[in-house]
Design an enzyme around this catalytic site. Structure first.
Site, mmCIF file in Angstrom:
data_model
loop_
_atom_site.group_PDB
_atom_site.id
_atom_site.type_symbol
_atom_site.label_atom_id
_atom_site.label_comp_id
_atom_site.label_asym_id
_atom_site.label_seq_id
_atom_site.Cartn_x
_atom_site.Cartn_y
_atom_site.Cartn_z
ATOM 1 N N HIS A 170 0.848 -1.195 0.000
ATOM 2 C CA HIS A 170 0.000 0.000 0.000
ATOM 3 C C HIS A 170 0.878 1.238 0.000
ATOM 4 O O HIS A 170 1.921 1.248 0.648
ATOM 5 C CB HIS A 170 -0.904 0.009 1.236
ATOM 6 N N ASP B 206 -8.017 -4.942 -0.136
ATOM 7 C CA ASP B 206 -8.558 -5.635 -1.303
ATOM 8 C C ASP B 206 -8.251 -7.127 -1.322
ATOM 9 O O ASP B 206 -8.794 -7.859 -2.134
ATOM 10 C CB ASP B 206 -8.007 -4.996 -2.589
HETATM 11 N N1 CMC Z 1 4.072 -7.650 -5.097
HETATM 12 C C1 CMC Z 1 5.415 -7.727 -5.287
HETATM 13 N N2 CMC Z 1 6.262 -6.713 -5.059
HETATM 14 C C2 CMC Z 1 5.737 -5.547 -4.644
HETATM 15 C C3 CMC Z 1 4.340 -5.396 -4.431
HETATM 16 C C4 CMC Z 1 3.516 -6.510 -4.666
HETATM 17 N N3 CMC Z 1 2.186 -6.421 -4.462
HETATM 18 N N4 CMC Z 1 4.083 -4.147 -4.020
HETATM 19 C C5 CMC Z 1 5.269 -3.515 -3.989
HETATM 20 N N5 CMC Z 1 6.263 -4.366 -4.352
HETATM 21 C C6 CMC Z 1 7.712 -4.107 -4.339
HETATM 22 C C7 CMC Z 1 8.130 -3.236 -5.534
HETATM 23 O O1 CMC Z 1 8.505 -4.020 -6.614
HETATM 24 C C8 CMC Z 1 9.270 -2.471 -4.933
HETATM 25 O O2 CMC Z 1 10.395 -3.312 -4.866
HETATM 26 P P1 CMC Z 1 11.884 -2.673 -5.002
HETATM 27 O O3 CMC Z 1 12.023 -1.760 -3.833
HETATM 28 O O4 CMC Z 1 12.770 -3.854 -4.959
HETATM 29 O O5 CMC Z 1 11.911 -1.979 -6.322
HETATM 30 C C9 CMC Z 1 8.832 -2.219 -3.489
HETATM 31 O O6 CMC Z 1 7.960 -3.320 -3.171
HETATM 32 C C10 CMC Z 1 8.068 -0.906 -3.279
HETATM 33 O O7 CMC Z 1 7.048 -0.872 -4.251
HETATM 34 P P2 CMC Z 1 6.399 0.484 -4.821
HETATM 35 O O8 CMC Z 1 5.688 0.184 -6.084
HETATM 36 O O9 CMC Z 1 7.449 1.566 -4.814
HETATM 37 O O10 CMC Z 1 5.408 0.826 -3.676
HETATM 38 P P3 CMC Z 1 4.247 1.857 -3.837
HETATM 39 O O11 CMC Z 1 3.988 2.379 -2.474
HETATM 40 O O12 CMC Z 1 4.498 2.836 -4.902
HETATM 41 O O13 CMC Z 1 3.037 0.933 -4.346
HETATM 42 C C11 CMC Z 1 1.066 -0.335 -4.442
HETATM 43 C C12 CMC Z 1 1.943 0.599 -3.595
HETATM 44 C C13 CMC Z 1 -0.247 -0.578 -3.698
HETATM 45 C C14 CMC Z 1 0.747 0.335 -5.788
HETATM 46 C C15 CMC Z 1 1.833 -1.662 -4.646
HETATM 47 O O14 CMC Z 1 2.163 -2.242 -3.405
HETATM 48 C C16 CMC Z 1 1.074 -2.647 -5.531
HETATM 49 O O15 CMC Z 1 1.157 -2.575 -6.746
HETATM 50 N N6 CMC Z 1 0.277 -3.589 -4.894
HETATM 51 C C17 CMC Z 1 -0.520 -4.508 -5.639
HETATM 52 C C18 CMC Z 1 -1.813 -3.821 -6.121
HETATM 53 C C19 CMC Z 1 -2.818 -3.612 -4.986
HETATM 54 O O16 CMC Z 1 -3.065 -4.496 -4.183
HETATM 55 N N7 CMC Z 1 -3.422 -2.397 -4.952
HETATM 56 C C20 CMC Z 1 -4.429 -2.054 -3.946
HETATM 57 C C21 CMC Z 1 -3.938 -1.008 -3.004
HETATM 58 S S1 CMC Z 1 -5.052 -0.720 -1.637
HETATM 59 C C22 CMC Z 1 -6.385 0.103 -2.308
HETATM 60 C C23 CMC Z 1 -6.794 1.378 -1.608
HETATM 61 O O17 CMC Z 1 -6.446 1.638 -0.445
HETATM 62 O O18 CMC Z 1 -7.505 2.190 -2.264
#
Ligand code: CMC
Length: 431
Positions: free
Chosen positions: A310, A367
């Site tokens: 998240h 989710d």
């Molecule tokens: N699976 C595998 N790796 C992940 C995931 C995941 N679900 N989420 C983040 N990472 C890794 C990412 O590859 C990165 O690794 P590194 O540091 O080695 O490059 C690290 O963790 C940080 O990721 P980020 O993309 O910079 O983190 P973010 O805060 O920008 O992204 C997120 C948050 C929710 C977009 C992401 O965790 C994700 O894509 N999750 C899966 C989709 C999901 O479940 N979305 C629903 C969010 S909750 C809805 C709401 O509250 O409205």
């Protein structure tokens, strides 16, 4: 410290520091451009507070979510959705009289205008229910045109608030009925909000429909957990649109559209699709789960463990904790035998014990289990985001009212222009 200093070239200016009630600190840069000619650049507004707000407090490091100061755990356990809606919109928990008055008000507006019913005939049968919901919520401004003269202080606003909460549930359930070619079921005002919604979704004129208390309770919790989440994409959209003094219905309709995107409200659907792919690929066997966990950790696979991680929470999403407990109870009581659930549990167990996820603080988000819960309740996949929208309604309304009352200026961000500099027009024959 109440001021910060910013040095730009030879100029030093003071920036006031704004402190929130939970000790959050922000630099007030509203005079920056006037004083220095500089603006700030912040893609996705990741580091920008766009407003002061007293509605919802969210703290990601420790997984805290509070509506008007009340912890989400207590509200989900003890309150009804309409009670929470009242709290979010009006700022305080209602006493019994106020809750009765509000509930009666909402209940009295569950019917939609019969002319609106005809709209369903115009939509294609398989129209996505989010498109139907957004269009019809927008159309409410045509049926109740006095909304155009209603501002945040107007007495009649309460009536529109009640209409919006009540009618959106009817609009949503009828969108589903229309998609399966079944007759619309009229709301039953003897039922509470969640029971009535389930009735309109699943009852048929041909047979008795028994409403399960377990389902009602689960839906009530789901709606509460989604009721607000501070300045997310759809809520910010409601504020941006509303800042032009667009009406409540129009602004909320824009919020519904923003929620529709897969990066926002669509993630619970993505979780189910992922679980289905894993199921088709070999199910919950250790070998298969290991393979998929490996893919999720591999950046080149282009796959993520959906429902994990998240932007704000770097800990268990508090909503996920509540939902997991509630989902377990529902699955047990409904004797759900869903192979996707087994896969979800195995994946979660593996991820929580894998240093890749632990080191990056990736925990289940709201989710992860909500889609499985909706599925157990037999709510079809393309209605998942609609369910989110019904839950988020109080948050959108409260933010629209707060913004309107504070007289927020029209939202008009700046940009850094990167295109061509001035050049002269070339006549067509010379190009
Ligand atoms: N699976 C595998 N790796 C992940 C995931 C995941 N679900 N989420 C983040 N990472 C890794 C990412 O590859 C990165 O690794 P590194 O540091 O080695 O490059 C690290 O963790 C940080 O990721 P980020 O993309 O910079 O983190 P973010 O805060 O920008 O992204 C997120 C948050 C929710 C977009 C992401 O965790 C994700 O894509 N999750 C899966 C989709 C999901 O479940 N979305 C629903 C969010 S909750 C809805 C709401 O509250 O409205």
């Amino acid at each position: 410290m109440s001021k910060a200093e910013l040095k730009i070239n030879d100029q030093t200016i003071e920036l006031p520091v704004v402190v929130g009630s939970e000790n959050e600190h922000a630099l007030d840069i509203s005079k920056l451009r006037g004083q220095t000619g500089y603006v700030t650049l912040d893609y996705g507004l990741k580091n920008t507070a766009v407003t002061r707000s007293s509605i919802t407090y969210l703290e990601g490091e420790n997984g805290i979510l509070q509506y008007r100061g009340y912890p989400i755990e207590q509200l989900a356990e003890k309150a009804s959705f309409l009670e929470v809606a009242y709290l979010i919109i009006y700022g305080e928990l209602p006493d019994k009289n106020k809750l009765d008055e509000f509930t009666t008000g909402v209940t009295n507006h569950t019917l939609i205008h019969e002319n609106m019913k005809k709209f369903y005939e115009g939509f294609p049968q398989h129209a996505h229910p989010m498109g139907v919901l957004a269009s019809m919520v927008c159309a409410l401004s045509a049926f109740y045109p006095d909304i155009l003269e209603t501002d945040g202080e107007d007495e009649s606003l309460n009536l529109h608030v009640q209409r919006l909460i009540a009618k959106s549930a009817t609009i949503a359930a009828w969108a589903y009925k229309n998609s399966v070619g079944h007759p619309a079921m009229y709301p039953q005002n003897r039922l509470d909000y969640s029971a009535n919604f389930l009735y309109m979704m699943f009852a048929k004129p041909t047979e008795e429909y028994e409403i399960s208390d377990t389902m009602v309770d689960a839906l009530n919790k789901l709606l509460i957990l989604h009721a607000d989440h501070e300045q997310n994409c759809s809520t910010s959209t409601v504020r941006v649109v509303g800042s032009s003094r667009a009406s409540l219905y129009t602004s909320v309709s824009a919020g519904i559209m923003a929620l529709w995107g897969p990066l926002h409200g669509g993630a619970n659907q993505a979780v189910l699709e992922m679980l289905q792919r894993i199921y088709d690929d070999g199910g919950a066997s250790k070998q298969n789960i290991d393979k998929w966990i490996g893919r999720f950790k591999d950046k080149n696979s282009g796959q993520r463990l959906m429902g994990f991680g998240h932007r704000v929470y770097r800990n268990y999403d508090p909503r996920a904790t509540i939902l997991k407990k509630s989902a377990d109870a529902v699955f047990d009581e409904l004797k759900v035998n869903d192979p996707l659930l087994d896969i979800a549990r195995e994946l979660e167990h593996h991820a929580l014990n894998d240093s890749y996820f632990v080191d990056r603080k990736l925990y289940p988000n709201v989710d992860y289990y909500s889609g499985l819960l909706y599925r157990a309740m037999e709510i079809p996949t393309d209605m998942f985001t609609v369910m989110f929208a019904l839950g988020r309604m109080p948050g959108w309304i409260a933010n629209w009212i707060e913004m309107t009352r504070e007289g927020q200026p029209i939202t008009r961000p700046r940009q850094i222009y990167t295109g061509e500099t001035r050049r002269d027009y070339i006549p067509l024959e010379k190009r």
